[in-house]
Design a protein around this motif. Sequence first.
Motif, PDB file in Angstrom:
ATOM      1  N   LYS A 145       0.834  -1.213   0.000  1.00  0.00           N
ATOM      2  CA  LYS A 145       0.000   0.000   0.000  1.00  0.00           C
ATOM      3  C   LYS A 145       0.863   1.255   0.000  1.00  0.00           C
ATOM      4  CE  LYS A 145      -4.014  -2.120   2.206  1.00  0.00           C
ATOM      5  NZ  LYS A 145      -4.926  -2.115   3.385  1.00  0.00           N
ATOM      6  N   ASP A 146       2.005   1.208   0.685  1.00  0.00           N
ATOM      7  CA  ASP A 146       2.887   2.377   0.728  1.00  0.00           C
ATOM      8  C   ASP A 146       3.344   2.789  -0.662  1.00  0.00           C
ATOM      9  OD1 ASP A 146       2.611   2.139   3.428  1.00  0.00           O
ATOM     10  OD2 ASP A 146       4.627   1.387   3.805  1.00  0.00           O
ATOM     11  N   VAL A 147       3.616   1.804  -1.509  1.00  0.00           N
ATOM     12  CA  VAL A 147       4.163   2.105  -2.845  1.00  0.00           C
ATOM     13  C   VAL A 147       3.110   1.932  -3.936  1.00  0.00           C
ATOM     14  CG1 VAL A 147       6.488   1.479  -2.142  1.00  0.00           C
ATOM     15  CG2 VAL A 147       5.026  -0.272  -3.171  1.00  0.00           C
ATOM     16  N   GLU A 148       1.848   1.718  -3.508  1.00  0.00           N
ATOM     17  CA  GLU A 148       0.722   1.550  -4.433  1.00  0.00           C
ATOM     18  C   GLU A 148       0.985   0.405  -5.409  1.00  0.00           C
ATOM     19  OE1 GLU A 148       0.036   5.364  -6.204  1.00  0.00           O
ATOM     20  OE2 GLU A 148      -0.634   6.258  -4.340  1.00  0.00           O
ATOM     21  N   TRP A 149       1.423  -0.726  -4.843  1.00  0.00           N
ATOM     22  CA  TRP A 149       1.778  -1.876  -5.672  1.00  0.00           C
ATOM     23  C   TRP A 149       0.527  -2.551  -6.244  1.00  0.00           C
ATOM     24  CZ3 TRP A 149       5.310  -3.590  -8.540  1.00  0.00           C
ATOM     25  CH2 TRP A 149       5.327  -4.917  -8.968  1.00  0.00           C
ATOM     26  N   GLN A 150       0.546  -2.797  -7.564  1.00  0.00           N
ATOM     27  CA  GLN A 150      -0.587  -3.413  -8.243  1.00  0.00           C
ATOM     28  C   GLN A 150      -0.219  -4.722  -8.937  1.00  0.00           C
ATOM     29  OE1 GLN A 150      -3.698  -2.135  -7.972  1.00  0.00           O
ATOM     30  NE2 GLN A 150      -2.746  -0.630  -6.601  1.00  0.00           N
ATOM     31  N   GLY A 151       1.030  -5.166  -8.789  1.00  0.00           N
ATOM     32  CA  GLY A 151       1.455  -6.411  -9.433  1.00  0.00           C
ATOM     33  C   GLY A 151       2.212  -6.161 -10.722  1.00  0.00           C
ATOM     34  N   GLY A 152       2.690  -7.260 -11.327  1.00  0.00           N
ATOM     35  CA  GLY A 152       3.422  -7.174 -12.586  1.00  0.00           C
ATOM     36  C   GLY A 152       4.904  -7.430 -12.420  1.00  0.00           C
ATOM     37  N   GLY A 153       5.640  -7.261 -13.518  1.00  0.00           N
ATOM     38  CA  GLY A 153       7.075  -7.488 -13.505  1.00  0.00           C
ATOM     39  C   GLY A 153       7.412  -8.949 -13.749  1.00  0.00           C
ATOM     40  N   SER A 154       8.696  -9.281 -13.653  1.00  0.00           N
ATOM     41  CA  SER A 154       9.136 -10.645 -13.937  1.00  0.00           C
ATOM     42  C   SER A 154      10.468 -10.920 -13.264  1.00  0.00           C
ATOM     43  CB  SER A 154       9.268 -10.861 -15.448  1.00  0.00           C
ATOM     44  OG  SER A 154      10.315 -10.045 -15.971  1.00  0.00           O
ATOM     45  N   PHE A 155      10.823 -12.186 -13.191  1.00  0.00           N
ATOM     46  CA  PHE A 155      12.152 -12.577 -12.721  1.00  0.00           C
ATOM     47  C   PHE A 155      12.516 -13.921 -13.337  1.00  0.00           C
ATOM     48  CE2 PHE A 155       9.282 -14.584  -9.732  1.00  0.00           C
ATOM     49  CZ  PHE A 155       9.860 -15.818  -9.452  1.00  0.00           C
ATOM     50  N   VAL A 156      13.811 -14.191 -13.396  1.00  0.00           N
ATOM     51  CA  VAL A 156      14.329 -15.459 -13.904  1.00  0.00           C
ATOM     52  C   VAL A 156      14.808 -16.294 -12.729  1.00  0.00           C
ATOM     53  CG1 VAL A 156      16.148 -16.558 -15.275  1.00  0.00           C
ATOM     54  CG2 VAL A 156      14.976 -14.516 -16.150  1.00  0.00           C
ATOM     55  N   TYR A 157      14.432 -17.560 -12.728  1.00  0.00           N
ATOM     56  CA  TYR A 157      14.857 -18.501 -11.691  1.00  0.00           C
ATOM     57  C   TYR A 157      15.756 -19.555 -12.313  1.00  0.00           C
ATOM     58  CZ  TYR A 157      14.550 -22.490  -8.489  1.00  0.00           C
ATOM     59  OH  TYR A 157      14.849 -23.546  -7.666  1.00  0.00           O
ATOM     60  N   ALA A 158      16.851 -19.889 -11.624  1.00  0.00           N
ATOM     61  CA  ALA A 158      17.757 -20.938 -12.118  1.00  0.00           C
ATOM     62  C   ALA A 158      18.382 -21.651 -10.930  1.00  0.00           C
ATOM     63  CB  ALA A 158      18.834 -20.347 -13.018  1.00  0.00           C
ATOM     64  N   GLU A 159      18.886 -22.843 -11.168  1.00  0.00           N
ATOM     65  CA  GLU A 159      19.530 -23.641 -10.130  1.00  0.00           C
ATOM     66  C   GLU A 159      20.941 -24.008 -10.564  1.00  0.00           C
ATOM     67  OE1 GLU A 159      17.017 -27.010  -9.935  1.00  0.00           O
ATOM     68  OE2 GLU A 159      15.318 -25.942  -9.036  1.00  0.00           O
ATOM     69  N   LEU A 160      21.849 -24.085  -9.607  1.00  0.00           N
ATOM     70  CA  LEU A 160      23.169 -24.625  -9.907  1.00  0.00           C
ATOM     71  C   LEU A 160      23.006 -26.089 -10.307  1.00  0.00           C
ATOM     72  CD1 LEU A 160      25.294 -23.200  -6.940  1.00  0.00           C
ATOM     73  CD2 LEU A 160      25.177 -22.328  -9.271  1.00  0.00           C
ATOM     74  N   GLN A 161      23.603 -26.465 -11.435  1.00  0.00           N
ATOM     75  CA  GLN A 161      23.492 -27.847 -11.919  1.00  0.00           C
ATOM     76  C   GLN A 161      24.214 -28.792 -10.966  1.00  0.00           C
ATOM     77  OE1 GLN A 161      22.002 -29.328 -15.007  1.00  0.00           O
ATOM     78  NE2 GLN A 161      22.320 -30.967 -13.514  1.00  0.00           N
ATOM     79  N   GLU A 162      23.451 -29.668 -10.334  1.00  0.00           N
ATOM     80  CA  GLU A 162      24.024 -30.539  -9.310  1.00  0.00           C
ATOM     81  C   GLU A 162      24.786 -31.714  -9.906  1.00  0.00           C
ATOM     82  OE1 GLU A 162      20.909 -31.817  -6.730  1.00  0.00           O
ATOM     83  OE2 GLU A 162      20.919 -29.951  -5.569  1.00  0.00           O
ATOM     84  N   LEU A 163      25.888 -32.059  -9.246  1.00  0.00           N
ATOM     85  CA  LEU A 163      26.580 -33.330  -9.484  1.00  0.00           C
ATOM     86  C   LEU A 163      26.662 -34.033  -8.124  1.00  0.00           C
ATOM     87  CD1 LEU A 163      29.382 -32.455 -12.069  1.00  0.00           C
ATOM     88  CD2 LEU A 163      27.215 -33.604 -12.476  1.00  0.00           C
TER      89      LEU A 163
END
Length: 689
Positions: free
Chosen positions: A571-589
């Motif tokens: 509410k302080d920043v009048e957030w209404q949603g949206g935007g994006s992000f990328v998720y990745a994982e370290l390839q496990e061995l």
Amino acid sequence: METELLIEIKTVLSQFPEYWDSGTLIKSRVIEDMREYRKDLIEALFSNEKIKVAYSVKVDSGLIIKLDEFISMLRYKNYWENSYTKFRNDIGLTSEGKYLRYNSDVVIDFPYKDCILEGGMTKEDTGRDEVYYHNVLAKEELDIMLSPKVLANAKKYSEEGEQEVNSFNDNDNLIIRGNNLIALSSLRRRYQNKIKCIYIDVPYYFSKTVENDTFKYNSNFKLSTWLTFMKNRLEIAYDLLSEKGVIFIHSNDESQPYLKVLCDQLFGASNFLNTIAVNLKNIAGASGGGEDKRFKKNVEYINIYAKDISILPTFNNLYSYTELHEMVETYRETGVSWKYTSVLYFPGEKKYIGSATTGSGDEIKIYERINPIFKSVSQLAKEENLTEKEIYYKYVDRIFQTQMPQSSIRVRVMEKVKELSGEGSFYSIEYTPKTGRYKGILYEQFYKGKSFRLLAWLKDVVKMKDDVLYKADLLGTYWDYVKETKNLSKEGQVVLNNGKKPERLLKNIIECSTNEGDVVMDFFLGSGTTAAVAHKMNRRYIGIEQLDYGQDDSLQRLKNVIDGEQSGISKDVEWQGGGSFVYAELQELNIKYVTEIQKANNDADINKVIEMMNDLAYLNFKVDVDKLIDENSKFAELSLEEKKHLLIEVLDANQLYLNYSEIDDSKFNVPESVKKFNHSFYQRGGETQ
């Protein structure tokens, strides 16, 4: 076999309790003291005739100690070894063709300051003894371990939902799952000197074992372990900070002083800015509920360092807010003088009498105010039959107190009025400031009385939010968030009962140190508070987390943010949603086997892990694995923890995650889409790193 000589040595060493732990000789301490020629130890040993004959040579001037032979005897004699060490040697752990028991260059007995501590926890309640890598003895191995790693399972989350992604650009936000030391090293080249603000809420150091201690492993060297752990990560953090960047390091009272000394070394003592005390809990009860002989703890600490204080921009001002009339009542109850009690009911008619000039030569127009009307707040409340609170809300832009500022403008106006033989008692001026809050705007000020007291307006120190009038006070080095912690566990629609920080704390940190579009980082991300706040405030962000919080992790929280969740600062920043992000994982061995080993609760679980390792794991040493699963093996005599420790030790620590340099190796069978994403991520100036 226990020889007479070994019995004599044991007898002498028994005089030194610091060399023993539950009946087992701590050989590394004896060896270290022998190399330092500890006088009382040497005198005790060589006052024994058998020891003197075996480990010294008599010369005319005295004795020459056969130090290397004595140390070798301690290091390699089975007599000094417990069942774990004996079996460890027996199964054939080797390095460079030599059994470990005969190779003195392999074991690091103490985590010296130039070691690397990998930090392999994946669960809060599960730890393991850490592997130490020495910068001098294992430089090549360190380079491999800290080289860029393959990022797998890359996905982009936006309002359109989840989608596969095979490219990455500088405008993308990034969340990485995996070991934060390894992930930081993988980010080093792309983001070096690019991060404007780093906030980390570190695993707290506790001198005693406590229930919420998330740094439980390596208790024998707990403080040095913790400092090594932090040093390794902060060194990379320093490289990632931009030249005008700043880092906020959140810790408890036991951690903070050690961190301060460590960071003075890493960042430079001259780049220390402040230590913020953060209040996150009330002390209940009249006595405060003391902790033994200590005061109840209710504050934590944030150490702040600049990359280079000489070029660090001035922080944006931060304010704390209290409902206005609540503050007036508090002042009245506590006997504190509240000065905003007068109202400029009518400012009077304007009569121009002349002009002065600012220091830069700009005009200041001066007006005498004819027949102004002043009233008090209480007077108006009676006249208009309103409450005091209602008067404050109605006349907020005309309520004032008078001040005597040390202002060159005021002095110039006073001198000009005297020159013009002004005899009034109320004046106003109009001019355009070149600095400050009203820079570039035609601004009006009022002066009252012969001493020209400035009218300071209540409206300049309050703020209206959601139809509530708040008094705004400039924040110093004490920040109070007790109110914000009441429903904190569910903030962001994810639950984390221990260690979660309020969004308003992160809002203040990000607001004071960054501007929109700057990059914010948190490599102890937890439930994702830093990333969530940065997302809502239109900052770019990078988050790293290795602990598994299930459905209450940063990934779920950020999806909630994109969907427009309304907790925290929304509410302080009048957030209404949206935007994006990328998720990745370290390839496990090998790390997947470490995880399985940590989860093992019995011998059946251990045997399953051994079968998995025998088929697919990358082993650091030549090991006769058959001896691990042979029903007649002495491995069965070891405790569960010793078995876990041994299995982790035989895994190649440089193959915990897949190196980017090996992404095209066919034996790893990396999909083309993963290769494309990594080639995009590890590019700079058009060249693959």
